[in-house]
Structures are given as structure tokens and as C-alpha cells.
Design a protein around this motif. Structure first.
Motif, PDB file in Angstrom:
ATOM      1  N   ALA A 160      25.238 -14.371  27.277  1.00  8.36           N
ATOM      2  CA  ALA A 160      26.645 -14.061  27.724  1.00  8.36           C
ATOM      3  C   ALA A 160      27.533 -14.064  27.144  1.00  8.36           C
ATOM      4  O   ALA A 160      28.219 -14.553  26.754  1.00  8.36           O
ATOM      5  CB  ALA A 160      26.872 -14.566  29.324  1.00  8.36           C
ATOM      6  N   PHE A 161      27.672 -12.459  26.467  1.00  4.98           N
ATOM      7  CA  PHE A 161      28.519 -12.346  24.953  1.00  4.98           C
ATOM      8  C   PHE A 161      29.426 -11.428  24.702  1.00  4.98           C
ATOM      9  O   PHE A 161      29.001  -9.692  25.491  1.00  4.98           O
ATOM     10  CB  PHE A 161      27.638 -12.731  23.653  1.00  4.98           C
ATOM     11  CG  PHE A 161      28.622 -12.892  22.558  1.00  4.98           C
ATOM     12  CD1 PHE A 161      28.496 -13.972  22.480  1.00  4.98           C
ATOM     13  CD2 PHE A 161      28.839 -11.663  21.901  1.00  4.98           C
ATOM     14  CE1 PHE A 161      28.628 -13.890  20.640  1.00  4.98           C
ATOM     15  CE2 PHE A 161      29.509 -11.860  20.959  1.00  4.98           C
ATOM     16  CZ  PHE A 161      30.263 -12.901  20.188  1.00  4.98           C
ATOM     17  N   ALA A 162      31.012 -11.570  25.067  1.00  3.33           N
ATOM     18  CA  ALA A 162      31.682 -10.452  25.430  1.00  3.33           C
ATOM     19  C   ALA A 162      32.725 -10.480  24.236  1.00  3.33           C
ATOM     20  O   ALA A 162      34.170 -11.156  25.202  1.00  3.33           O
ATOM     21  CB  ALA A 162      32.275  -9.971  26.899  1.00  3.33           C
ATOM     22  N   PRO A 163      32.967  -9.371  23.331  1.00  2.00           N
ATOM     23  CA  PRO A 163      34.618  -9.932  22.934  1.00  2.00           C
ATOM     24  C   PRO A 163      35.938  -9.242  23.272  1.00  2.00           C
ATOM     25  O   PRO A 163      35.340  -8.444  24.318  1.00  2.00           O
ATOM     26  CB  PRO A 163      34.184  -9.049  21.686  1.00  2.00           C
ATOM     27  CG  PRO A 163      32.782  -8.982  21.067  1.00  2.00           C
ATOM     28  CD  PRO A 163      32.460  -8.702  22.539  1.00  2.00           C
ATOM     29  N   VAL A 164      36.754 -10.533  24.081  1.00  2.00           N
ATOM     30  CA  VAL A 164      37.953  -9.836  24.708  1.00  2.00           C
ATOM     31  C   VAL A 164      38.207  -8.689  24.504  1.00  2.00           C
ATOM     32  O   VAL A 164      38.591  -8.604  23.420  1.00  2.00           O
ATOM     33  CB  VAL A 164      38.526 -10.589  24.368  1.00  2.00           C
ATOM     34  CG1 VAL A 164      39.766 -10.613  25.695  1.00  2.00           C
ATOM     35  CG2 VAL A 164      38.089 -12.108  25.213  1.00  2.00           C
ATOM     36  N   PRO A 166      25.339  -3.638  23.430  1.00  2.00           N
ATOM     37  CA  PRO A 166      25.151  -5.476  22.443  1.00  2.00           C
ATOM     38  C   PRO A 166      25.445  -5.696  21.601  1.00  2.00           C
ATOM     39  O   PRO A 166      25.706  -4.708  20.840  1.00  2.00           O
ATOM     40  CB  PRO A 166      23.500  -5.371  22.782  1.00  2.00           C
ATOM     41  CG  PRO A 166      22.827  -4.299  22.952  1.00  2.00           C
ATOM     42  CD  PRO A 166      23.872  -3.414  23.328  1.00  2.00           C
ATOM     43  N   TYR A 167      25.796  -6.974  21.369  1.00  2.00           N
ATOM     44  CA  TYR A 167      25.991  -7.436  20.147  1.00  2.00           C
ATOM     45  C   TYR A 167      25.359  -7.967  18.826  1.00  2.00           C
ATOM     46  O   TYR A 167      24.254  -8.460  19.403  1.00  2.00           O
ATOM     47  CB  TYR A 167      27.809  -8.279  20.604  1.00  2.00           C
ATOM     48  CG  TYR A 167      28.249  -7.759  20.997  1.00  2.00           C
ATOM     49  CD1 TYR A 167      29.459  -6.636  20.626  1.00  2.00           C
ATOM     50  CD2 TYR A 167      28.550  -7.625  22.336  1.00  2.00           C
ATOM     51  CE1 TYR A 167      30.248  -6.129  21.650  1.00  2.00           C
ATOM     52  CE2 TYR A 167      29.746  -6.857  23.644  1.00  2.00           C
ATOM     53  CZ  TYR A 167      30.198  -5.846  22.438  1.00  2.00           C
ATOM     54  OH  TYR A 167      31.109  -5.703  23.645  1.00  2.00           O
ATOM     55  N   TYR A 210      25.912  -8.958  25.865  1.00  2.00           N
ATOM     56  CA  TYR A 210      25.209 -10.202  25.088  1.00  2.00           C
ATOM     57  C   TYR A 210      24.634  -9.788  23.557  1.00  2.00           C
ATOM     58  O   TYR A 210      24.484  -8.463  23.097  1.00  2.00           O
ATOM     59  CB  TYR A 210      23.357 -10.143  26.103  1.00  2.00           C
ATOM     60  CG  TYR A 210      22.764  -8.918  26.058  1.00  2.00           C
ATOM     61  CD1 TYR A 210      21.975  -9.092  25.065  1.00  2.00           C
ATOM     62  CD2 TYR A 210      23.039  -7.950  27.160  1.00  2.00           C
ATOM     63  CE1 TYR A 210      21.045  -7.464  24.910  1.00  2.00           C
ATOM     64  CE2 TYR A 210      22.188  -6.829  26.984  1.00  2.00           C
ATOM     65  CZ  TYR A 210      21.380  -6.654  25.483  1.00  2.00           C
ATOM     66  OH  TYR A 210      20.477  -5.418  25.853  1.00  2.00           O
ATOM     67  N   LEU A 211      24.406 -11.285  23.033  1.00  2.00           N
ATOM     68  CA  LEU A 211      23.608 -11.390  22.146  1.00  2.00           C
ATOM     69  C   LEU A 211      22.463 -10.632  21.232  1.00  2.00           C
ATOM     70  O   LEU A 211      21.351 -11.221  22.638  1.00  2.00           O
ATOM     71  CB  LEU A 211      24.021 -11.899  21.193  1.00  2.00           C
ATOM     72  CG  LEU A 211      25.370 -12.711  20.811  1.00  2.00           C
ATOM     73  CD1 LEU A 211      25.649 -13.906  20.250  1.00  2.00           C
ATOM     74  CD2 LEU A 211      25.915 -12.306  19.493  1.00  2.00           C
ATOM     75  N   VAL A 212      22.103  -9.147  21.261  1.00  2.00           N
ATOM     76  CA  VAL A 212      20.480  -9.467  19.966  1.00  2.00           C
ATOM     77  C   VAL A 212      21.030  -9.685  19.319  1.00  2.00           C
ATOM     78  O   VAL A 212      18.676  -9.824  18.790  1.00  2.00           O
ATOM     79  CB  VAL A 212      20.773  -7.661  20.284  1.00  2.00           C
ATOM     80  CG1 VAL A 212      20.810  -6.993  21.193  1.00  2.00           C
ATOM     81  CG2 VAL A 212      21.231  -7.237  19.129  1.00  2.00           C
ATOM     82  N   ALA A 213      21.338 -10.187  18.110  1.00  2.00           N
ATOM     83  CA  ALA A 213      20.479 -11.053  16.669  1.00  2.00           C
ATOM     84  C   ALA A 213      22.072 -12.164  16.326  1.00  2.00           C
ATOM     85  O   ALA A 213      22.581 -11.587  16.714  1.00  2.00           O
ATOM     86  CB  ALA A 213      20.649 -10.078  15.615  1.00  2.00           C
ATOM     87  N   LEU A 245      19.368 -18.664  21.864  1.00  2.00           N
ATOM     88  CA  LEU A 245      20.726 -18.489  22.071  1.00  2.00           C
ATOM     89  C   LEU A 245      19.964 -16.626  21.996  1.00  2.00           C
ATOM     90  O   LEU A 245      20.551 -15.885  22.886  1.00  2.00           O
ATOM     91  CB  LEU A 245      21.963 -18.185  20.569  1.00  2.00           C
ATOM     92  CG  LEU A 245      22.994 -17.511  20.644  1.00  2.00           C
ATOM     93  CD1 LEU A 245      23.733 -17.784  21.866  1.00  2.00           C
ATOM     94  CD2 LEU A 245      23.796 -17.858  19.361  1.00  2.00           C
ATOM     95  N   ILE A 246      19.665 -16.003  21.356  1.00  2.00           N
ATOM     96  CA  ILE A 246      19.297 -14.490  22.220  1.00  2.00           C
ATOM     97  C   ILE A 246      18.819 -14.899  22.872  1.00  2.00           C
ATOM     98  O   ILE A 246      18.634 -13.316  23.537  1.00  2.00           O
ATOM     99  CB  ILE A 246      18.293 -14.283  20.660  1.00  2.00           C
ATOM    100  CG1 ILE A 246      19.261 -14.449  19.623  1.00  2.00           C
ATOM    101  CG2 ILE A 246      18.109 -12.343  20.879  1.00  2.00           C
ATOM    102  CD1 ILE A 246      20.397 -13.711  19.133  1.00  2.00           C
TER     103      ILE A 246
END
Length: 165
Positions: A46-50, A58-59, A12-15, A41-42
Motif C-alpha cells: 500500500a503506497f501513496a505519495p502524500v 498505481p506507481y 500501490y506499487l507495480v514496479a 514488495l510488488i
């Protein structure tokens, strides 16, 4: 941050940061809309670079406009680089324009239309927003995995980047 079985606890994204040099400042109202879009958004995503290592997040996400393209620079929470993807904004032009027209109609309807007319316009606005979110998911396929709700929030932010006031 609630974890999803598909994404895991650290995906997931934190920023989210906007590049001040490429994304012009605007009116206070539009700056507020951008801040709200980032906050939403923050708050839940649910966010994951393939291809990134399991539990590597987190990202952080930095957005910039470079030569009429959207640059998405992904780093880990500590700032170490993960990947940068550059997407053409061309596939988004029509849908963003349609979305703005629907929003304009919606805000006009709030002042003058009946509740059933407002509801119909709002359903259309949501449909266009969903279509834009799906386009974004398609453009991110094979690059960054997001769920539909995260794509919706990212699409809202992309729209907010286009608001000029």
C-alpha cells in the motif's frame, strides 16, 4: 492487489527499479535476495505519495543511492513523474547493522542451537526489523504514506541494498 480502505484501489506499487549506477552489483546470492525483496514488495503493498490526486496510481518506484542518501523517485505506471524524495541513510545505519548482526546470529543458531534458542533469536530479529520499519515510516511521514507491512518490505529492500557479500 487487495485495496485498503485507507489507500484505495490504485495506491500501490507495480514496479521497483534499482539504479545500477549507484547501487553496486554484488554476488549472485545477494542479487537473488534483492530480487526476492522487490518481488515481495510488488506482490503486496500500500503506497501513496502524500498530496497526489485520488486514484492517480498505481506507481513505480526507482531507488538510488546519491551522496550517501536514499533517493526514492516515484512515477505513475506510465512513467510520468510524481515526486522524488531524498532520505539520509544515517538514521538507518545502526538499525541495519543491528539487523545484520541478528540475522548472522540467527543463521549460526540454525546450525547449532536448540529450537527454543532459535525461536528467541528469531523473535529478536523480528523486533529489530519492526524497529527499522517504524523508523522508515517516520522518515516517510508527510512524504509517502505506506502501511506497516509495506514499510517492512521496504526496510527489507533497504537492508538488501546494503548487503555486500
Amino acid at each position: 492487489m487487495a485495496s485498503s480502505p485507507t489507500f484505495g484501489e490504485t495506491k500501490y506499487l507495480v514496479a521497483v527499479d534499482l539504479d545500477e549506477a549507484s547501487i553496486a552489483r554484488s554476488t549472485p546470492d545477494i542479487e537473488h535476495e534483492r530480487a526476492v525483496a522487490i518481488y515481495d514488495l510488488i506482490e503486496e503493498n500500500a503506497f501513496a505519495p502524500v498530496g497526489d490526486a485520488p486514484d492517480a496510481g498505481p506507481y513505480r518506484l526507482a531507488l538510488a543511492i546519491v551522496e550517501n542518501r536514499l533517493a526514492l523517485a516515484v512515477t505513475r505506471e506510465d512513467g510520468s513523474e510524481v515526486v522524488t524524495h531524498v532520505l539520509s541513510l544515517t538514521p538507518f545505519r545502526k538499525i541495519v547493522k543491528d539487523y545484520f548482526l541478528m540475522c548472522s546470529s540467527y543463521f549460526e543458531a540454525i546450525r547449532t542451537a536448540s529450537p527454543s534458542q532459535i525461536e528467541a533469536i528469531d523473535m529478536g530479529r523480528r523486533g529489530v526489523h519492526n524497529e527499522g520499519s517504524q523508523i522508515l515510516m517516520d522518515r516517510l511521514a508527510g512524504k509517502i504514506e505506506v502501511d506497516f507491512d509495506t514499510a517492512r518490505r521496504l526496510f527489507t529492500l533497504i537492508c538488501a541494498l546494503h548487503w555486500r557479500g
